[in-house]
Design a protein around this motif. Structure first.
Motif, mmCIF file in Angstrom:
data_model
loop_
_atom_site.group_PDB
_atom_site.id
_atom_site.type_symbol
_atom_site.label_atom_id
_atom_site.label_comp_id
_atom_site.label_asym_id
_atom_site.label_seq_id
_atom_site.Cartn_x
_atom_site.Cartn_y
_atom_site.Cartn_z
ATOM 1 N N MET A 102 -4.149 8.985 -6.303
ATOM 2 C CA MET A 102 -4.419 7.653 -5.771
ATOM 3 C C MET A 102 -3.997 6.631 -6.835
ATOM 4 N N SER A 103 -4.358 5.370 -6.649
ATOM 5 C CA SER A 103 -3.864 4.339 -7.580
ATOM 6 C C SER A 103 -4.118 4.691 -9.045
ATOM 7 N N ASN A 126 -7.562 5.284 7.195
ATOM 8 C CA ASN A 126 -8.669 6.243 7.171
ATOM 9 C C ASN A 126 -9.697 6.017 8.276
ATOM 10 N N MET A 161 -4.767 18.950 0.650
ATOM 11 C CA MET A 161 -5.105 17.601 0.195
ATOM 12 C C MET A 161 -6.429 17.663 -0.550
ATOM 13 N N VAL A 209 -1.577 5.804 -2.219
ATOM 14 C CA VAL A 209 -1.803 4.683 -3.129
ATOM 15 C C VAL A 209 -2.105 3.413 -2.329
ATOM 16 N N GLY A 210 -3.307 2.894 -2.508
ATOM 17 C CA GLY A 210 -3.707 1.692 -1.790
ATOM 18 C C GLY A 210 -3.691 0.454 -2.675
ATOM 19 N N ILE A 247 -5.793 9.749 6.751
ATOM 20 C CA ILE A 247 -6.318 10.305 5.494
ATOM 21 C C ILE A 247 -7.835 10.268 5.407
ATOM 22 N N LYS A 272 -5.459 0.791 4.717
ATOM 23 C CA LYS A 272 -6.812 0.624 5.258
ATOM 24 C C LYS A 272 -7.441 -0.659 4.724
ATOM 25 N N ILE A 278 -9.415 14.981 -2.885
ATOM 26 C CA ILE A 278 -9.884 13.741 -3.518
ATOM 27 C C ILE A 278 -10.839 14.182 -4.622
ATOM 28 N N VAL A 316 -1.477 3.085 1.285
ATOM 29 C CA VAL A 316 -2.741 3.142 2.029
ATOM 30 C C VAL A 316 -3.159 1.723 2.414
HETATM 31 C C1 PLP Z 1 -8.553 4.618 0.092
HETATM 32 C C2 PLP Z 1 -7.936 5.956 -0.138
HETATM 33 C C3 PLP Z 1 -6.862 6.100 -1.022
HETATM 34 C C4 PLP Z 1 -6.259 4.946 -1.817
HETATM 35 O O1 PLP Z 1 -7.124 4.569 -2.837
HETATM 36 P P1 PLP Z 1 -6.660 3.517 -3.964
HETATM 37 O O2 PLP Z 1 -7.555 3.801 -5.100
HETATM 38 O O3 PLP Z 1 -6.827 2.154 -3.382
HETATM 39 O O4 PLP Z 1 -5.228 3.819 -4.285
HETATM 40 C C5 PLP Z 1 -6.314 7.366 -1.151
HETATM 41 N N1 PLP Z 1 -6.793 8.427 -0.473
HETATM 42 C C6 PLP Z 1 -7.827 8.321 0.373
HETATM 43 C C7 PLP Z 1 -8.309 9.529 1.093
HETATM 44 C C8 PLP Z 1 -8.436 7.089 0.568
HETATM 45 O O5 PLP Z 1 -9.473 6.995 1.411
#
Ligand code: PLP
Length: 237
Positions: A209-210, A71, A177, A226-227, A95, A50, A179, A48
């Motif tokens: 995610m991370s 995103n 998907m 994973v950002g 995303i 962004k 979150i 990720v």
């Molecule tokens: C920013 C983002 C991530 C990545 O988040 P990290 O905690 O940096 O890994 C994953 N999914 C979505 C939808 C995001 O907006």
């Protein structure tokens, strides 16, 4: 003001070894997959990017990585045309929450859209696919925590949205998907998403995610987003 240190410049974030981070995440993915009796080859790591400058994305591309997540439509359209020209194999996953009036741009640049969460958006994306002749993979985002401020279709409305997307609009829906709420143990949310996907015969699960991608892999994630663990902390916007 003599003691005030200069604000870090957004174009000049602290050094991050993106290649080493990618290798470390890949090793964790391998280990988590093995522990779950899964083949790591069926798990796509979406890096990720962004908030990060093109230079840092290029480090990942140069290290051989090809799947990325953004995103914000405008940010993606600013950064990616040049990167794609140089690295034609790069795949972009959208995303973020998607406004209906951005469906045209999202369909034009994304290889996958992980944000379908309401009928109006599904119709707009379907219309654009027809108009542009492009068919990015679609993931339906589910608000597993029923958080009022968060994007995603409520679980109880998923059946109707899947039916609309698949039967009426013939969208290429490949999976779901989610979150999870930041304050919750993510595992029950991942389990719910897996159960909902199985009920609809959807093979792909975009979750993790991370902080929680290992748990997501244990629960069947096929796409982890994973950002921070790849690119380091995001510079302030
Ligand atoms: C920013 C983002 C991530 C990545 O988040 P990290 O905690 O940096 O890994 C994953 N999914 C979505 C939808 C995001 O907006």
């Amino acid at each position: 003001m003599a003691n005030v240190s200069p604000a870090p410049c957004a174009d000049d974030p602290p050094a991050v070894d993106v290649a080493a981070n990618l290798a470390a995440v890949a090793a964790h993915v391998q280990a988590a997959a093995r522990a779950a009796g899964r083949d790591a080859g069926e798990i796509t790591l979406i890096a990720v990017s962004k908030g990060h400058p093109a230079r840092r994305i290029e480090a990942a591309l140069a290290a051989g990585h090809r799947s990325f997540g953004e995103n914000r439509v405008q940010e993606a359209m600013d950064k990616w045309p040049a990167l794609r020209a140089e690295w034609p194999g790069a795949a972009l996953h959208y995303i973020g929450a998607l406004q209906t009036n951005k469906a045209r741009d999202a369909v034009a640049f994304a290889d996958a859209i992980h944000a379908i969460d309401r009928a109006k958006l599904a119709r707009a994306v379907s219309h654009e696919m027809e108009r542009q002749g492009r068919r990015p993979d679609c993931f339906i985002q589910v608000n597993t925590g029923a958080e009022p401020q968060k994007a995603g279709v409520p679980p109880e409305d998923l059946d109707a949205l899947v039916t609309l997307c698949r039967d009426e609009l013939v969208l290429p829906v490949s999976g779901l998907m989610c979150i999870p709420p930041a304050s919750d143990d993510p595992a029950p949310h991942f389990a719910l998403l897996r159960e909902l996907a199985a009920r609809h015969g959807l093979a792909q699960l975009s979750m993790g995610m991370s902080a929680d991608y290992r748990s997501a892999i244990a629960m069947g994630a096929t796409h982890i987003r994973v950002g921070t663990a790849v690119f380091g902390p995001r510079p302030a916007p």
